[in-house]
Each structure stands twice: as C-alpha cells, then as structure tokens.
Scaffold this active site. Sequence first.
Site, short mmCIF file in Angstrom:
data_model
loop_
_atom_site.label_atom_id
_atom_site.label_comp_id
_atom_site.label_asym_id
_atom_site.label_seq_id
_atom_site.Cartn_x
_atom_site.Cartn_y
_atom_site.Cartn_z
N TRP A 27 23.34 67.84 -3.22
CA TRP A 27 22.63 68.92 -2.53
C TRP A 27 23.56 70.08 -2.22
O TRP A 27 23.15 71.06 -1.61
CB TRP A 27 22.00 68.42 -1.24
CG TRP A 27 22.98 68.13 -0.12
CD1 TRP A 27 24.22 67.57 -0.24
CD2 TRP A 27 22.80 68.41 1.26
NE1 TRP A 27 24.82 67.47 1.00
CE2 TRP A 27 23.97 67.97 1.94
CE3 TRP A 27 21.76 68.97 2.01
CZ2 TRP A 27 24.14 68.09 3.32
CZ3 TRP A 27 21.93 69.08 3.39
CH2 TRP A 27 23.10 68.63 4.02
N ASP A 28 24.83 69.98 -2.67
CA ASP A 28 25.84 70.96 -2.27
C ASP A 28 25.50 72.37 -2.72
O ASP A 28 26.03 73.35 -2.16
CB ASP A 28 27.21 70.55 -2.81
CG ASP A 28 27.64 69.18 -2.31
OD1 ASP A 28 26.93 68.21 -2.61
OD2 ASP A 28 28.67 69.08 -1.63
N GLU B 92 24.63 60.67 6.86
CA GLU B 92 25.12 59.65 5.92
C GLU B 92 25.66 58.39 6.57
O GLU B 92 25.73 57.35 5.93
CB GLU B 92 26.19 60.22 4.97
CG GLU B 92 25.66 61.23 3.97
CD GLU B 92 26.67 61.57 2.89
OE1 GLU B 92 27.88 61.43 3.13
OE2 GLU B 92 26.25 61.98 1.80
N GLN C 200 28.75 64.04 9.88
CA GLN C 200 28.75 65.49 9.69
C GLN C 200 27.53 66.07 10.38
O GLN C 200 26.70 65.34 10.91
CB GLN C 200 28.75 65.82 8.21
CG GLN C 200 27.49 65.35 7.48
CD GLN C 200 27.69 65.29 5.98
OE1 GLN C 200 28.32 64.37 5.49
NE2 GLN C 200 27.13 66.24 5.26
#
Length: 807
Positions: free
Chosen positions: A355-356, A494, A616
Amino acid sequence: MEPSILSYEGFDPAAEGLREALCTVGNGYVATRGAAPESTADGVHYPGTYFAGCYDRLTSTVAGREVENEDLVNAPSWLPLRFRTPGQDWLSLDRSEVLDHRQDLDTRRGVLTRRTRFRDPAGRALAVTQRRLVSMHDPHAAALETTFVAENWSGPLEVRASLDGRVTTSGVARYRDLDGRHLVPVAQGYDPADGVTWLQVRTATSQVRIAQAAVLVLTGTRTGADGPVPGTAEQTAGESAVLTRLDLVQGVPVTVEKRVALYTSQDRAISESLVAAREHAARLPSFGRLLADHAAAWERLWRASAVVVPGRPQQALDLYVFHLLQTLSENTAQLDVGMPARGLHGEAYRGHVFWDELFVFPFLLLGFPRVARSLLMYRWRRLPRARRAAADAGYRGAMYPWQSGSDGRDETQRVHLNPVSGRWVDDHSHLQRHVGIAVAHDVWQYYQATGDVAFLHGYGAEMLVEIGRFWCSLATYDKADDRYDLRGVMGPDEYHDAYPGAGRPGIDNNAYTNVMVSRVLRYALDALALLPDDERAALRHRLALGDEETDLFERVARRMRVVFHGDGVISQFEGYDRLAELDWPAYRARYGSIRRLDRVLEAEGDSVNRYRASKQADVLMLVFLLGERGLLDALAALGYPFDAAALDRTVRYYLARTSHGSTLSAVVHAWVLASRDPEASWQFFREVLDSDIADVQGGTTAEGVHLGAMAGAVDLVQRCYPGLDLTGDVLRLAPRLPAEIGELRFRLRYRDHWGIDVRCAHDRVRIGLAASRQPPITVAVDGVERTLAPGETWEPARQPLRAGRRA
C-alpha cells in the site's frame, strides 16, 4: 559537501550493503545496485540488477511445508569488470591492499563515480576511476567507463569483462532458505566482427527472456582511434566474457568503456529480446554521448521535482527524490508495473507491491501525474483477479491483496521467520484488506489533482464501485444499534492480528478501516454522479449495479461503527482499551531498540496481541489522509460528536503507545504534530530524513530502500508544512513552517497547469505561474483567494503563525 553529492570515503565491509543500496542507479525500467564491478555476492557485496515487473515463482520447503513465493528477480549482472597486474590475483576491495577508496553519487546527473588506488604484492600501484550510469534517456542502455593509471610501473594489465547470468536471488538473509535459482541459461556468445558479447537467460517459471549485450571499447588511445577492444571470448553456461590485455605506460591514463543494452521479452515493440539487445549494443554511442543525453533527461526531471530547503535536510531530500525517480520515472509509465515498496534497490519484501504507493502518490501528483496514472492502471488490469479473490472468499466486488506481484494474486506469506527467535510463526497479514482502501483513495486523489475525467469514466469509477462493493459485502448490520461492523480484519498497525486467546485471526471495527470505508463509498457515489448519464447507465448495466446497491453504499457510508474509549479517544479497534498496558521503560532498558516489539515478545514466548502497543500509526493515519478538519467532518457525518480536544487526547494516547516499527510511522506523526507541536514534528521529520541514509531500522536499507518513507519526507515539505491542498477547484496554501526551516521552494503541477512555483517563508508566500495558454486558476493563501493568470505572480504578506493548531 554539496547537497547533490552523496559521498563515502574508505571501504567499510560492514556498511557496504547500505552503500550499495543508496548508490543504486536506475531509470524506472531497470536499476543496478552500487556494488563494485569486480565484486560478487559474497556476504559483503551484492551487485543486484532488477527489471521493473520481472517476477518469477518457485516452491521451497520451509518448516516441513511447501511454500510458494514469487520474487522480483535478480537479473544477470551487466557490471562485471575485473582486472589484475602481471602474475597477481584479481584486484578487489576486500582481498587486495587498498590505498584509497571513494564513492560519489551525483544525484543531479545520475552518475556513480568510484575512485580506488590498489597496490599489488609486487608494490605496483594502480589507480582506477569508474563512472557508471543507467540511462534515463535510453531506458535500454547502461554504461561503465573505467580509467586505469599505472602510477609507478609500466606493463600489461589483464581485464575481464562479462555478463553474468549465474546469479541467484539471495540478497535477503532471512530468505536464503528459499529457492532463489530463478535464472536458466539460454544462450551466450561473442561476435568478433562487431565486438558484441551477449547473453540470454529465462526465468524458471514465468519464462521471461532477459537479454544483455555489451561492447568493450578502448577510447582516447595515443592513435586517437576508438574501437572495440580485441579480446578472447570465454563462454560458459550462464556467463559470456571477453578477456583482453591493456598495455599501460606509467602515468598515462587508459580508458575502457563497457556499453550495454538490456531487454526482456516483456518489452514492447521488439521481435525478440536477444535480437533487440545485440542490435542496440552495436549502435550504442560513446559514454560521453550517453552521459550528455542522460544528464539532460535528469535535468528535465529535476525541473519538475526539485525541493529546496536550505540547510541540513537538502542532501537527504535530494537523495530521496532521486531514488523515487529511479524507481518511478516517465519510463515506468510505459510499463505494466506497480510500485515495489523497497524500490528497484534490493529484494526485501520480494519486490512486492503493498500500500506504500499511498505515501508516494502526493509526490507523483505534484509533478508526474502520468506515472501516477500508470500505477493505477496496474491496479485496474488486476481488477479481474481482485474480483476472483473476493468471490473465492465469499464476498462481492474486488478484494485487492496485501502483497501483489506479476498477476495480482495474493502473494502474502502465511508463515514468517522471526530472526530474533529463529522460529517460523503464522502470518495473518493477508487480512490487511485496507490495501483496497489505499487503491480507492489514490484513484480519488488522482482525479482531484488532475481533473482527469476520462480516467474516471474509463477505469476509476469501476474500481471504486467494485472496492465499495467488497466492503459492503464484508460488513454486517447490527439492527439494535443501526450500525455496520467490519470483523476479522487487520489495520495498518500490523502488530494486532488477533485477540488474545481467540480462536480466529483478525480484529473487529478497526477505526482507520471503518472511517476510510465510509469515505471510499462516498468516493464511489461521487464518481458515479460525475459520469454522463449514458456512461453511468452503461457502467451500471455492465456491473449489474442497481439502485438497491447504491442505496446500500449510502447507508453504510453514513452508519459505519467507530468505537471510542470512555474519555472520547478513538479506539484503534474494538477492545483495544481492554488490553494490558506494556511496561515501555522496562523493555527499552532491556532491549534498547524495540521497533520490532512483536519479534521481541514472540521470542519471550509472549504476544504483542496482549498489549496496547502499536507498530506504527493506525488511528492517526486518518489525520494524515483526511486532515484534521476532514476527520472531524467524517466522524460528524457518521453521527459521532468529536471535537479538537478529543483529537488532541487521541494523538497523545497513541503517541505514547507506538513503537514506530515502520519507517512510515514517523512520516504520519510528523504530519499530525505539525499543527500542535512543531518541535516534536521537526524531530519526527529528522527521523524520516535519516530513515535510509542512517538506516534507522538497523540493516534493512541494505535489502532495499523504503520508498514510502522517502516520499513521505518530501511530502512533508511539499504539502504538510506549506499547508498545500489540491482537492477541489482552488489551490490552497496555509503555511506553518517549523522554526528550523526559514524558507522552502518547490514546483508543482495542478490540473493542466505546469510549472507553478511556490516559495514559502514564515512571513511571506510567493506563487508564480509559468506563461502558458491555460486559463487562470484560483489560489488561496490563509483563506484569502486570488485568481492568477498564466505568467502572473502573487506575493501576499502574512502574519507568522504562532505555535499551535492550524485553523
């Protein structure tokens, strides 16, 4: 040190992997790591070459089970050029006496220069200067120029130049138990008539034929004649080499050029890859001509993308823009490829697409919208596969995979090696269905920035509808609360892939996912409304999209559930506040870095699923994507009272519970804190700048750069600190620069207007439009609007904003 030059002095084996990754040169079609041409993969060096979109699939036995993986293939190395003095072994950085060594990467021109002085056992000193490029002008050309100087002797120097297809895909230590033998030799040879050495291999499963052809040319001789170096061919399966001898005279430079043509069977407008490579190699111009055209191409790219921030950040920003453009250039726009999260710089994540691109799109939209469109086309061409994945899982619409490669099937691993414990553990990251949200958001942002209605008509609206369909079919309705729930997913965090002791993976009602789903559904409905009546009717017919379903889109968009803590803090997911608190000081004291807290806890026999600890940014991603006002409006549209004070509490809550195990986390936190704590934002910005240059994750950059973080660093100075907003019909700026940035300058494209120059300082903004035949545009600075005609400049004075929240 000039900001445009990245320099390394001396040879440091421990740092060589990092240097090779950061000194990669490429052109969006192919890239080669910055390894010394005489080196081989030996645990210190790793001279990888990667073609965009060239994948291969192999099966390995791991932990007693068969595991299939698709990898970005390490292609044959075009670099090898070895040399030795009379009667000695081949000279190399790690097995010879090195008197001096320096490497300089010129990011303005895309040239890697290496200067090394060797001394052999007989006391002969040899100076070697090499310049390397992978042409941005001609995507199928690469070249290596080598100048030898015998400093205290005269005599023969033996040189061996080759194309090496015996390489394996083995650049990541934790993957080395997996089969990396992707290349099968096909043909190799040498034609003495034109001096062309050639090699062709194929990938084992995908059957991609990779061809390289090279000429070795001696230039600047005493006779003044340039021409192919006479040599002896050495041919073995998978390698094609030429061995030659140069007669050196003390103090007199001798220069050899290795010019290489590179093709694959995936290329367009060729009949066959080897034929194309051999014909191209025979006609390649001199290194000087290649360099001039290459540098001119880079100059055009820099005009469209340069960001000027006087002071320390400039070198990192230059390097990061450089690597973004080496992975995603105008050459990429011709290809059917996605954005590998770790660039064309190494093999981490197996070269997969995640998805970066969500973090890279803003950079592309400001300067290279055609490249952004090509990445969306990669997703659109894999829409049938996403539909199949959704159907196989029992859902409607399109379910894009967390990891994608060649054909869009789910490449996400199901087991993961924890390098801390050495154990293989189950991996549920395929439940990160939010990748489809990223695709949809990118579609909508592309339309907002470009006004490309044709794309929306032809491709974008269909993608939005099918992604929205998937989420509606995944959602369950709670009649008692009149709310829709999303269960069994994973958020951006995550770390949390299940509840403690639960019999199923996944968590419920992830706030980021649920809020963004409501936005995606709104994107889909707005896109449908933008279509002409006949096209909308045709799309509805083709997709069997009835009024009942669009009514469902509307209801789910208004009634998605968001869970809150008792004090009004947004819960990362349902039940997050019931997890145990982690003793952060104790773990930091015990382990130092706890960025990968999940691995630390698993090695202790514990699980991060038990704790309020995030890898994150997760909830705070909503601020990053929607802005503070956008998030407040989104929650209000869902029927939830939420104000700025509650958002402040939410930010503080997660800031204290995040380990920043992803380089993307600092990007988001710098963004979120820019309006409330500029000093803290600056510190996170500094971390983003260091992410790859300083390899803050301790060894990961050597396996491939982090393109999302690189783009995030640039985005902070292009959009966040200037307060740039391209959504809607007004280009808006509301600058709030950190105290450490006195001024910044950049150029952007908005809709059809190229060359909009922006200069921001604490007390002044200057906006200038390039002269063109385009219509005027409306610009707003701190809410004050003005319509500018092409060629016009506006410089409104402004009061510097005090630290605090941006309105």
